[in-house]
Design a protein around this motif. Structure first.
Motif, PDB file in Angstrom:
ATOM      1  N   ASP A 282       0.822  -1.218   0.000  1.00 40.40           N
ATOM      2  CA  ASP A 282       0.000   0.000   0.000  1.00 40.40           C
ATOM      3  C   ASP A 282       0.852   1.262   0.000  1.00 40.40           C
ATOM      4  O   ASP A 282       1.860   1.363   0.701  1.00 40.40           O
ATOM      5  N   TYR A 283       0.414   2.240  -0.776  1.00 36.63           N
ATOM      6  CA  TYR A 283       1.144   3.507  -0.892  1.00 36.63           C
ATOM      7  C   TYR A 283       1.225   4.253   0.433  1.00 36.63           C
ATOM      8  O   TYR A 283       2.262   4.838   0.761  1.00 36.63           O
ATOM      9  N   ASP A 284       0.186   4.230   1.217  1.00 40.68           N
ATOM     10  CA  ASP A 284       0.215   4.934   2.502  1.00 40.68           C
ATOM     11  C   ASP A 284       1.071   4.220   3.538  1.00 40.68           C
ATOM     12  O   ASP A 284       1.576   4.844   4.467  1.00 40.68           O
ATOM     13  N   GLN A 285       1.219   2.903   3.390  1.00 44.28           N
ATOM     14  CA  GLN A 285       2.000   2.130   4.357  1.00 44.28           C
ATOM     15  C   GLN A 285       3.507   2.294   4.105  1.00 44.28           C
ATOM     16  O   GLN A 285       4.251   2.625   5.015  1.00 44.28           O
ATOM     17  N   VAL A 286       3.922   2.025   2.868  1.00 39.78           N
ATOM     18  CA  VAL A 286       5.355   2.079   2.535  1.00 39.78           C
ATOM     19  C   VAL A 286       5.491   2.715   1.145  1.00 39.78           C
ATOM     20  O   VAL A 286       5.675   2.007   0.150  1.00 39.78           O
ATOM     21  N   PRO A 287       5.427   4.041   1.066  1.00 41.75           N
ATOM     22  CA  PRO A 287       5.355   4.693  -0.250  1.00 41.75           C
ATOM     23  C   PRO A 287       6.544   4.416  -1.153  1.00 41.75           C
ATOM     24  O   PRO A 287       6.397   4.330  -2.376  1.00 41.75           O
ATOM     25  N   GLN A 288       7.741   4.242  -0.587  1.00 43.18           N
ATOM     26  CA  GLN A 288       8.923   4.089  -1.440  1.00 43.18           C
ATOM     27  C   GLN A 288       8.929   2.787  -2.232  1.00 43.18           C
ATOM     28  O   GLN A 288       9.541   2.699  -3.298  1.00 43.18           O
ATOM     29  N   VAL A 289       8.251   1.742  -1.735  1.00 41.39           N
ATOM     30  CA  VAL A 289       8.206   0.469  -2.464  1.00 41.39           C
ATOM     31  C   VAL A 289       6.783   0.075  -2.831  1.00 41.39           C
ATOM     32  O   VAL A 289       6.525  -1.055  -3.236  1.00 41.39           O
ATOM     33  N   ALA A 290       5.854   1.007  -2.720  1.00 39.48           N
ATOM     34  CA  ALA A 290       4.433   0.707  -2.923  1.00 39.48           C
ATOM     35  C   ALA A 290       4.157   0.236  -4.347  1.00 39.48           C
ATOM     36  O   ALA A 290       4.782   0.683  -5.317  1.00 39.48           O
ATOM     37  N   THR A 291       3.182  -0.672  -4.450  1.00 36.13           N
ATOM     38  CA  THR A 291       2.761  -1.196  -5.753  1.00 36.13           C
ATOM     39  C   THR A 291       1.261  -1.040  -5.992  1.00 36.13           C
ATOM     40  O   THR A 291       0.752  -1.472  -7.020  1.00 36.13           O
TER      41      THR A 291
ATOM     42  N   GLN B   2      -2.187  14.811  -9.384  1.00 33.70           N
ATOM     43  CA  GLN B   2      -1.274  15.758  -8.757  1.00 33.70           C
ATOM     44  C   GLN B   2       0.179  15.297  -8.771  1.00 33.70           C
ATOM     45  O   GLN B   2       1.093  16.130  -8.760  1.00 33.70           O
ATOM     46  N   LYS B   3       0.405  13.983  -8.776  1.00 27.89           N
ATOM     47  CA  LYS B   3       1.774  13.479  -8.702  1.00 27.89           C
ATOM     48  C   LYS B   3       1.986  12.361  -9.726  1.00 27.89           C
ATOM     49  O   LYS B   3       2.192  11.193  -9.376  1.00 27.89           O
ATOM     50  N   PRO B   4       1.930  12.704 -10.997  1.00 29.91           N
ATOM     51  CA  PRO B   4       2.091  11.662 -12.031  1.00 29.91           C
ATOM     52  C   PRO B   4       3.439  10.947 -11.952  1.00 29.91           C
ATOM     53  O   PRO B   4       3.525   9.768 -12.315  1.00 29.91           O
ATOM     54  N   ALA B   5       4.469  11.652 -11.470  1.00 28.70           N
ATOM     55  CA  ALA B   5       5.775  11.000 -11.343  1.00 28.70           C
ATOM     56  C   ALA B   5       5.720   9.872 -10.313  1.00 28.70           C
ATOM     57  O   ALA B   5       6.410   8.857 -10.461  1.00 28.70           O
ATOM     58  N   GLU B   6       4.918  10.050  -9.255  1.00 26.62           N
ATOM     59  CA  GLU B   6       4.762   8.997  -8.249  1.00 26.62           C
ATOM     60  C   GLU B   6       4.060   7.774  -8.840  1.00 26.62           C
ATOM     61  O   GLU B   6       4.414   6.631  -8.541  1.00 26.62           O
ATOM     62  N   ILE B   7       3.070   8.029  -9.668  1.00 28.37           N
ATOM     63  CA  ILE B   7       2.368   6.921 -10.320  1.00 28.37           C
ATOM     64  C   ILE B   7       3.334   6.133 -11.204  1.00 28.37           C
ATOM     65  O   ILE B   7       3.361   4.894 -11.174  1.00 28.37           O
ATOM     66  N   LYS B   8       4.155   6.835 -11.974  1.00 32.16           N
ATOM     67  CA  LYS B   8       5.115   6.149 -12.847  1.00 32.16           C
ATOM     68  C   LYS B   8       6.139   5.361 -12.025  1.00 32.16           C
ATOM     69  O   LYS B   8       6.552   4.260 -12.415  1.00 32.16           O
ATOM     70  N   ARG B   9       6.545   5.917 -10.880  1.00 29.18           N
ATOM     71  CA  ARG B   9       7.489   5.204 -10.019  1.00 29.18           C
ATOM     72  C   ARG B   9       6.830   3.948  -9.451  1.00 29.18           C
ATOM     73  O   ARG B   9       7.456   2.877  -9.394  1.00 29.18           O
ATOM     74  N   MET B  10       5.577   4.043  -9.049  1.00 30.84           N
ATOM     75  CA  MET B  10       4.856   2.878  -8.550  1.00 30.84           C
ATOM     76  C   MET B  10       4.688   1.825  -9.646  1.00 30.84           C
ATOM     77  O   MET B  10       4.764   0.622  -9.384  1.00 30.84           O
ATOM     78  N   GLN B  11       4.464   2.277 -10.874  1.00 29.62           N
ATOM     79  CA  GLN B  11       4.342   1.321 -11.982  1.00 29.62           C
ATOM     80  C   GLN B  11       5.642   0.543 -12.167  1.00 29.62           C
ATOM     81  O   GLN B  11       5.616  -0.658 -12.454  1.00 29.62           O
ATOM     82  N   GLN B  12       6.777   1.225 -11.998  1.00 28.39           N
ATOM     83  CA  GLN B  12       8.064   0.539 -12.077  1.00 28.39           C
ATOM     84  C   GLN B  12       8.202  -0.476 -10.947  1.00 28.39           C
ATOM     85  O   GLN B  12       8.691  -1.590 -11.153  1.00 28.39           O
ATOM     86  N   ASN B  13       7.767  -0.090  -9.721  1.00 27.50           N
ATOM     87  CA  ASN B  13       7.773  -1.043  -8.603  1.00 27.50           C
ATOM     88  C   ASN B  13       6.916  -2.259  -8.919  1.00 27.50           C
ATOM     89  O   ASN B  13       7.287  -3.407  -8.640  1.00 27.50           O
ATOM     90  N   ALA B  14       5.751  -1.984  -9.505  1.00 24.52           N
ATOM     91  CA  ALA B  14       4.785  -3.056  -9.760  1.00 24.52           C
ATOM     92  C   ALA B  14       5.332  -4.055 -10.764  1.00 24.52           C
ATOM     93  O   ALA B  14       5.298  -5.275 -10.534  1.00 24.52           O
TER      94      ALA B  14
END
Length: 499
Positions: free
Chosen positions: A419-428, A453-465
């Motif tokens: 979950d993004y709210d739990q562990v944002p740096q590795v969230a999927t 608001q934070k498309p870069a965060e979404i792209k980073r999460m996609q890379q994690n996923a």
């Protein structure tokens, strides 16, 4: 791993590639294949249904009878041999029980004699072993359809030298289905009738085949660690908490793997543009796949966040949490694509909403493997608001395509999505907890806000996923440990999948 080659009989009511209604079939295809690749002698047993793919290619290897102790009659059956990814499959051919239009039900009504049908299946699966000269070290049973096998090993075959060293394992894919039937359906299992097994009853006149399996299997496995823990509660086990608590020392939780031969954006033949995990390839590929999906379901080709869902239309899948808030959510600049079949009342409501929001909601009432691949690749988010979910596979498929799952934190969903709210740096993906439409809506709005608001965060999460891997080989190694009696803990995580 240092484990000597084993003889494993995998007994399942369905196997993907031959016949499938749900996730059990995926496991029954993938796990035996990987165990065989690891050097073990694996055979599958399943019914010879009318709807089996390429049924006419099956080879008859045995014509025999099932003779039941203390009964005057015998039942003729044949063993038809097929293959699933090079794994031999023994199909039990008994037309009275299995030559029907469907596997378990017709017109949303279960076959009235399902107890007798799968009593025969369990008894014949054991009966054929010596007749085909296959002496298993382990019989791996799956769900209620096979629950009588462990019982028969400890009763009918308790003094049989052929099975003297055979152990049984029961995998729980969904404990809501308990296989509850009147005593009169168990005429083929006189051991159940001659002596009353009160601890297997769901009432004064009904036996649960799942209870029998849980009570008598040497090991019990849930298809995710969190689901194993849920089974120890009365709510999470759907009323069987005491049964699982009694066997807690023999209960394991091993997450299912994902079949990346079928679900891989680099090789997927069903998607508009194949893509890899690097940022540029994934960005271009997902954009092309989104446009293709929009065209296929007749939504405007706009650059909006797209939410997908592919599931059976049942309350288990959380449709009751989606329907009350879907109109409110569609008032935002979003698109939603839902693909599935099931409850006609739920389907009618979705059709009605789609007519009200034709540019934002597409509902395809169908089972379509091709379209499911397109949704996984083309969506930005994948919705799984399940009431309960023993393991779940669609969230794994979503992660493989860089599509972010939105899940209720239950069962295997909690084990496989960070979950993004739990562990944002590795969230999927994203969790919500409360089984309410309001909690789901808040979670959906949270994902939309982050997307805008934070498309870069979404792209980073996609890379994690897309970097997540749920390798069947890792899970198979844990199963082998369980077969050997080396895996004891109910709190068992496949650590490689969560790295």
């Amino acid at each position: 791993m240092g484990i000597e080659p084993m003889k494993i009989l995998f007994v399942s009511s369905e196997v993907d590639g031959l016949v499938k209604t749900g996730g059990l079939a995926d496991v029954a295809k993938s796990l035996p294949r990987v165990l065989k690749e690891m050097g073990h002698d694996v055979r599958i047993v399943m019914p010879f249904y009318q709807s089996i793919s390429q049924r006419d290619t099956a080879e008859a290897v045995l014509e025999t009878q099932l003779s039941t102790p203390s009964l005057d009659r015998s039942i003729d059956y044949r063993v038809m041999k097929m293959y699933s990814d090079q794994v031999p499959v023994y199909c039990l051919d008994q037309p009275h029980y299995f030559l029907r239009n469907s596997l378990y039900s017709e017109n949303n009504q279960a076959y009235a004699d399902n107890g007798e049908r799968f009593s025969f299946f369990s008894a014949a699966a054991l009966d054929l072993c010596e007749k085909v000269s296959f002496k298993p070290d382990v019989i791996h049973c799956n769900d209620w359809h096979t629950g009588l096998i462990p019982f028969l090993l400890k009763t009918r075959y308790v003094n049989d030298a052929f099975f003297a060293t055979t152990c049984s394992v029961l995998s729980i894919h969904n404990a809501v289905f308990k296989g509850e039937f009147d005593y009169q359906q168990f005429n083929l299992i006189p051991e159940l009738i001659q002596h009353r097994y009160i601890h297997l009853e769901m009432g004064p006149h009904q036996i649960s085949m799942l209870k029998a399996g849980v009570a008598y299997a040497d090991k019990i496995n849930a298809v995710s660690p969190n689901y194993a823990l849920e089974l120890l509660t009365d709510l999470g086990s759907h009323g069987m908490g005491a049964d699982f608590q009694y066997r807690a020392h023999d209960l394991c939780g091993i997450i299912n793997g994902c079949d990346y031969q079928d679900w891989n954006p680099e090789t997927d033949p069903f998607i508009a543009q194949k893509f890899r995990s690097n940022k540029i390839s994934m960005s271009r590929g997902k954009k092309a796949c989104k446009r293709d999906l929009q065209a296929k379901v007749k939504l405007p080709m706009e650059d909006l966040p797209l939410y997908g869902m592919v599931c059976r239309l049942t309350e288990q899948k959380g449709i009751q949490y989606l329907l009350p808030i879907l109109a409110d959510f569609l008032r935002h600049d979003v698109q939603v694509v839902i693909v599935g079949t099931g409850d006609p009342t739920l389907a009618a409501q979705l059709h009605c909403l789609a007519s009200q929001f034709p540019n934002q909601l597409a509902f395809v009432e169908a089972y379509s493997n091709d379209l499911a691949h397109c949704v996984e690749a083309g969506a930005d988010f994948f919705m799984m608001p399940s009431e309960f979910e023993p393991c779940g596979l669609n969230q794994m498929y979503s992660l493989a395509y860089g599509t972010l799952p939105i899940v209720r934190a239950v069962g295997g969903l909690k084990d496989t999505v960070i979950d993004y709210d739990q562990v944002p740096q590795v969230a999927t993906g994203f969790w919500f907890y409360e089984p309410t439409p309001e909690a789901f809506l808040i979670c959906l709005q949270r994902t939309l806000l982050l997307f805008c608001q934070k498309p870069a965060e979404i792209k980073r999460m996609q890379q994690n996923a897309i970097a997540c891997k749920f390798d069947w080989t890792v899970s198979a190694e844990r199963y082998l440990e369980m077969y050997q009696g080396n895996e004891q803990s109910v709190v068992f995580y496949n650590t490689e999948t969560m790295a």
